[in-house]
Design a protein around this motif. Structure first.
Motif, PDB file in Angstrom:
ATOM      1  N   CYS A   1       0.859  -1.184   0.000  1.00 35.82           N
ATOM      2  CA  CYS A   1       0.000   0.000   0.000  1.00 35.82           C
ATOM      3  C   CYS A   1       0.896   1.236   0.000  1.00 35.82           C
ATOM      4  O   CYS A   1       1.823   1.336   0.801  1.00 35.82           O
ATOM      5  CB  CYS A   1      -0.903  -0.009   1.230  1.00 35.82           C
TER       6      CYS A   1
ATOM      7  N   CYS B   1       0.687   3.472   6.326  1.00 41.99           N
ATOM      8  CA  CYS B   1       0.000   2.175   6.226  1.00 41.99           C
ATOM      9  C   CYS B   1       1.025   1.110   5.857  1.00 41.99           C
ATOM     10  O   CYS B   1       1.845   1.318   4.957  1.00 41.99           O
ATOM     11  CB  CYS B   1      -1.101   2.239   5.175  1.00 41.99           C
TER      12      CYS B   1
ATOM     13  N   CYS C   1      -6.154  -2.101  -0.507  1.00 39.99           N
ATOM     14  CA  CYS C   1      -5.404  -2.319   0.733  1.00 39.99           C
ATOM     15  C   CYS C   1      -6.105  -3.340   1.625  1.00 39.99           C
ATOM     16  O   CYS C   1      -7.320  -3.339   1.764  1.00 39.99           O
ATOM     17  CB  CYS C   1      -5.246  -0.999   1.470  1.00 39.99           C
TER      18      CYS C   1
ATOM     19  N   CYS D   1      -8.048   1.787   5.835  1.00 40.62           N
ATOM     20  CA  CYS D   1      -7.346   2.406   4.711  1.00 40.62           C
ATOM     21  C   CYS D   1      -8.151   2.094   3.465  1.00 40.62           C
ATOM     22  O   CYS D   1      -8.441   0.929   3.189  1.00 40.62           O
ATOM     23  CB  CYS D   1      -5.930   1.824   4.591  1.00 40.62           C
TER      24      CYS D   1
ATOM     25  N   THR E   1      -7.336   2.806   0.299  1.00 35.69           N
ATOM     26  CA  THR E   1      -6.539   2.844  -0.918  1.00 35.69           C
ATOM     27  C   THR E   1      -6.888   1.659  -1.823  1.00 35.69           C
ATOM     28  O   THR E   1      -6.900   0.513  -1.362  1.00 35.69           O
ATOM     29  CB  THR E   1      -5.033   2.783  -0.562  1.00 35.69           C
TER      30      THR E   1
HETATM   31 ZN   LIG Z   1      -3.315   0.916   3.104  1.00 37.99          ZN
END
Ligand SMILES: [Zn+2]
Ligand SMILES: [Zn+2]
Ligand SMILES: [Zn+2]
Ligand SMILES: [Zn+2]
Length: 256
Positions: free
Chosen positions: A180, A185, A201, A207, A209
């Motif tokens: 990530c 993170c 992620c 998170c 992402t």
């Molecule tokens: Zn992440």
């Protein structure tokens, strides 16, 4: 299996179009009504219909007093009344597309339109729009042609997801393969399907992402640490909004 029918009405008809202008025609014409309610009235001349309505909103027909057909779309109306009917029939129809193989179930032709379908039995297979399916080049053990799809690597898998899964192949290749990119993170990117294939992620929802996997092959690494892809639309980072991507791929040491 094929429930889409093309209706055909042939005969001496009066055809009235109404909307911006009113026109009236009479002749021995053939009317074609497609399953999407497109109505085409053809006479003997040229490729162009005498009158038509593309994807009508409403369509009604009445055979009580000779055959009449009324199609409307917004303020437009197309009316066809048969004075002397030469023929009326329903024919099964399908989308037409490039032939890509033979159906293992019924020996019918498999053709590529939006997906792949069998002209014989109507069986359908969903195919990513960027996938290529070639006639006779590579068949699965189940008899179906294989498709070639680029998702980081070029994968060649069966048209039938239940036989051979593209998602499984992409997961095997790239699940937890990339970190990530969020600075705070430590998660890995997992391969999952949310409509299309994503690298998201593992710490979701903490998170969020996630990147849609581009249609292309990995050709190096971006300045941001994510992989870069060679795609039909050029060289890019997994993160489509990344500004650290260079014009040319960076070779990754030890990558083969
Ligand atoms: Zn992440
Ligand atoms: Zn078939
Ligand atoms: Zn198969
Ligand atoms: Zn990047």
């Amino acid at each position: 299996m094929i429930d889409d029918a093309i209706r055909v009405l042939a005969g001496d008809c009066t055809v009235i179009t109404d909307g911006t202008d009113r026109e009236e025609y009479r002749g021995r014409v053939t009317t074609i009504v497609k399953p999407d309610n497109t109505v085409l009235v053809h006479d003997i001349d040229g490729y162009q219909p005498v009158a038509w309505l593309t994807r009508a909103d409403t369509l009604s027909s009445d055979q009580a007093d000779g055959f009449t057909l009324v199609a409307t779309k917004g303020t437009q109306t197309l009316r066809i009344a048969a004075h002397d009917q030469d023929g009326f029939a329903h024919y099964p129809g399908s989308a037409a597309g490039q032939p890509v193989g033979t159906c293992p179930d019924c020996d019918g032709a498999l053709v590529r339109s939006s997906g792949v379908h069998c002209v014989g039995c109507g069986e359908r297979y969903g195919v990513p729009t960027d996938a290529t399916v070639r006639n006779g080049s590579c068949n699965c053990e189940c008899g179906l042609p294989k498709m070639r799809v680029e998702r980081g690597l070029a994968f060649t898998v069966c048209l039938d997801r239940d036989c051979e899964s593209l998602d499984d192949a992409v997961q095997e290749a790239f699940d937890r393969e990339w970190d990530c990119p969020e600075s705070d993170c430590d998660g890995d990117l997992r391969i999952l399907r949310r409509g299309g294939l994503l690298a998201g992620c593992e710490h979701y929802p903490d998170c969020d992402t996630g990147f849609a996997l581009p249609a292309g092959v990995v050709d190096g690494e971006c300045g941001c640490g994510l992989p870069t892809f060679e795609t039909p639309h050029g060289h890019r980072c997994l993160d489509a909004t990344c500004e650290q991507v260079l014009d040319e791929p960076i070779e990754v040491a030890g990558d083969d």
